[in-house]
Every structure is written in C-alpha cells, then in structure tokens.
Design an enzyme around this catalytic site. Structure first.
Site, PDB file in Angstrom:
ATOM      1  CG  ASP A  68      22.940  14.192 -12.546  1.00 50.22           C
ATOM      2  OD1 ASP A  68      23.672  13.291 -12.989  1.00 50.22           O
ATOM      3  OD2 ASP A  68      21.701  14.083 -12.460  1.00 50.22           O
ATOM      4  CG  ASP A  70      18.816  14.461  -0.277  1.00 53.59           C
ATOM      5  OD1 ASP A  70      18.787  15.590  -0.823  1.00 53.59           O
ATOM      6  OD2 ASP A  70      19.041  13.426  -0.921  1.00 53.59           O
ATOM      7  CG  ASP A  91      23.048  12.587  -6.796  1.00 52.09           C
ATOM      8  OD1 ASP A  91      24.125  11.974  -6.777  1.00 52.09           O
ATOM      9  OD2 ASP A  91      22.402  12.810  -7.841  1.00 52.09           O
ATOM     10  CG  ASP A 117      18.323  10.291  -3.020  1.00 51.26           C
ATOM     11  OD1 ASP A 117      18.180  10.130  -4.243  1.00 51.26           O
ATOM     12  OD2 ASP A 117      18.806  11.317  -2.516  1.00 51.26           O
ATOM     13  CG  ASP A 156      16.050  12.296 -11.223  1.00 51.83           C
ATOM     14  OD1 ASP A 156      16.013  11.603 -12.253  1.00 51.83           O
ATOM     15  OD2 ASP A 156      15.516  13.418 -11.145  1.00 51.83           O
TER      16      ASP A 156
END
Length: 256
Positions: free
Chosen positions: A38, A194, A29, A27, A118
């Site tokens: 973001d 996470d 972030d 992942d 994402d």
C-alpha cells in the site's frame, strides 16, 4: 527398483488416502513481500510522494478508507492502471518466499495455502501473477479492489465485524475461523505473519499448530510479551527470518 526410487523422489507429492493436509496461512505485506504494497504504490507518482492533505487524512483503524483517498489522488495525477500495475509488480519478495511458494504449488495434494491480508485483491493478484506464483494460493482473503469508469482504483472493506482488537475492515481471526469451520480438520496449521493484526488469528490456533512471527517485527514482540501464558496463544511459536526457514519447517511436518 525404479518404482521404489520414483516413490522416494515424490515423497512430498504423494499423500496417502485419508491423510489430513497441512494448511499454510500467510499475511502478505512484510511477510510474502518485503515491503508494504500500500505504500509501495506511491512510487508510481512522478514525485513519489503524497501531499500532506492526503497523508494527514488517515484515522487509526480506517486504513482502507485512507487507501481509497490515496488511489483517488493517484488517478487525479493521470496515472493509469498499467503504470500502477507495473510498479506493483516490481515489489521485492522476502528472501526465500518464492522457493517456499513454488514448493507449495508443487505439493497441492499435501498442502493448502491461503493469504489473509489488509492489502487488496488487485495488488496481490498482480504481484503473485507476475512471479508465476498464483497456483500456490488456494484463496486470498483481502479488501476487494477494482477500477471504476473514471479509471480510479476503488478499495472496499473485506467485511464488517465486532472484534475490538482489529481494524474495522478486517478481522483475520474471524476469516480463519470461518475458513477452518467449512473444511475438514487439518493435520497442522502454520500461520506466518509479522504485524500486530496477526496476533488475533494466532490466538485461535491449536496446540499442535504453529504461529510463525517474522524476527524483529511487531508480532514477535507481542508473542514474546505473553511469557508463556497459554490462555492467549496455545500454538508453538517459531520465529523466522527467511522463507527458507519456513520451508524447512513445512518439509519436516510433511515427513513426519
């Protein structure tokens, strides 16, 4: 003797013919970087905040559309691409992650590495590029982003899917399953994440793989709540606090 010593020094870099590689899946972030890219972008605004009209426009599961409105607002404040990029390049990496990614970049004949996130393509490319770490990552699966003719950054969904557990723009399990199906079998897969949206891909790993949740975050809590039920997650669970711990696990796999 020199030849033997050289072989020992390059033990991680040498991969015998026919040996299966290891796959690292990250992942981004709160995993690779120690914040949310973001929300970090808001720092490029003069007052570093969004108006309530934009803040309150978020609908659960529709983050990509929300980020489109955020970036449009940033453009309306005459914040240009160069300013946005410089702010994004200042985001801190999680402790030990740069060493981990550097090790991976130096051992590409033994380790493949992908990011499923994402966030968006521009943010990830800028951040990894500024740190000199793009070579570590073979593929990035995230939401496409680009600047339009008005200088506004537009963010689009990565794909459409029918998974009822994931946001409408991205099912990480579907991405991982397609990626694995298109390649030869990996010796071991590590999934490092996470958040709650990292549980879905973790559920498709095999028993010899490892899901690595960051300590104190949502994924660790979800996995702890399974109480050992292997019908949900078969992979070994190894929690981590820094990239250094992940690096040691990776090195141990390569030595074995």
């Amino acid at each position: 003797m020199r030849r033997v010593n050289d072989e020992k020094k390059t033990s991680y870099r040498k991969c015998q013919r026919g040996t299966m590689k290891t796959l690292m899946v990250f992942d981004f972030d709160h995993t690779v970087v120690d914040d949310n890219s973001d929300t970090w972008v808001i720092r490029c605004l003069p007052d570093q905040t969004l108006p309530d009209t934009v803040k309150n426009s978020y609908r659960k599961g529709h983050w990509t559309e929300f980020m489109g409105r955020v970036m449009n607002y940033i453009g309306d404040q005459e914040v240009g691409p160069d300013r946005i990029r410089s702010v994004m390049e200042s985001i801190p990496f999680t402790a030990g992650m740069t060493d981990l990614l550097t090790f991976i970049s130096e051992n590409k004949n033994a380790v493949d590495c992908i990011v499923i996130s994402d966030a968006n393509t521009l943010f990830i490319d800028w951040i990894l590029g500024a740190a000199g770490l793009l070579a570590a990552v073979d593929h990035v699966f995230t939401n496409p982003a680009s600047f339009n003719e008005r200088g506004r950054m537009e963010v689009r969904r990565h794909h459409d899917h029918d998974c009822r557990h994931c946001p409408v723009n991205l099912c990480k399990r579907r991405v991982l399953e397609v990626y694995l199906a298109e390649r030869s079998e990996y010796r071991r897969v590590f999934y490092v994440g996470d958040g709650g949206n990292d549980f879905c891909p973790a559920s498709c790993l095999r028993g010899r793989d490892a899901v690595m949740p960051r300590k104190g975050y949502a994924l660790e809590k979800l996995l702890a709540g399974l109480d050992g039920r292997e019908d949900k997650v078969r992979a070994q669970v190894i929690s981590w606090s820094s990239g250094t711990e992940i690096l040691e696990e990776l090195k141990a796999t390569l030595r074995s």
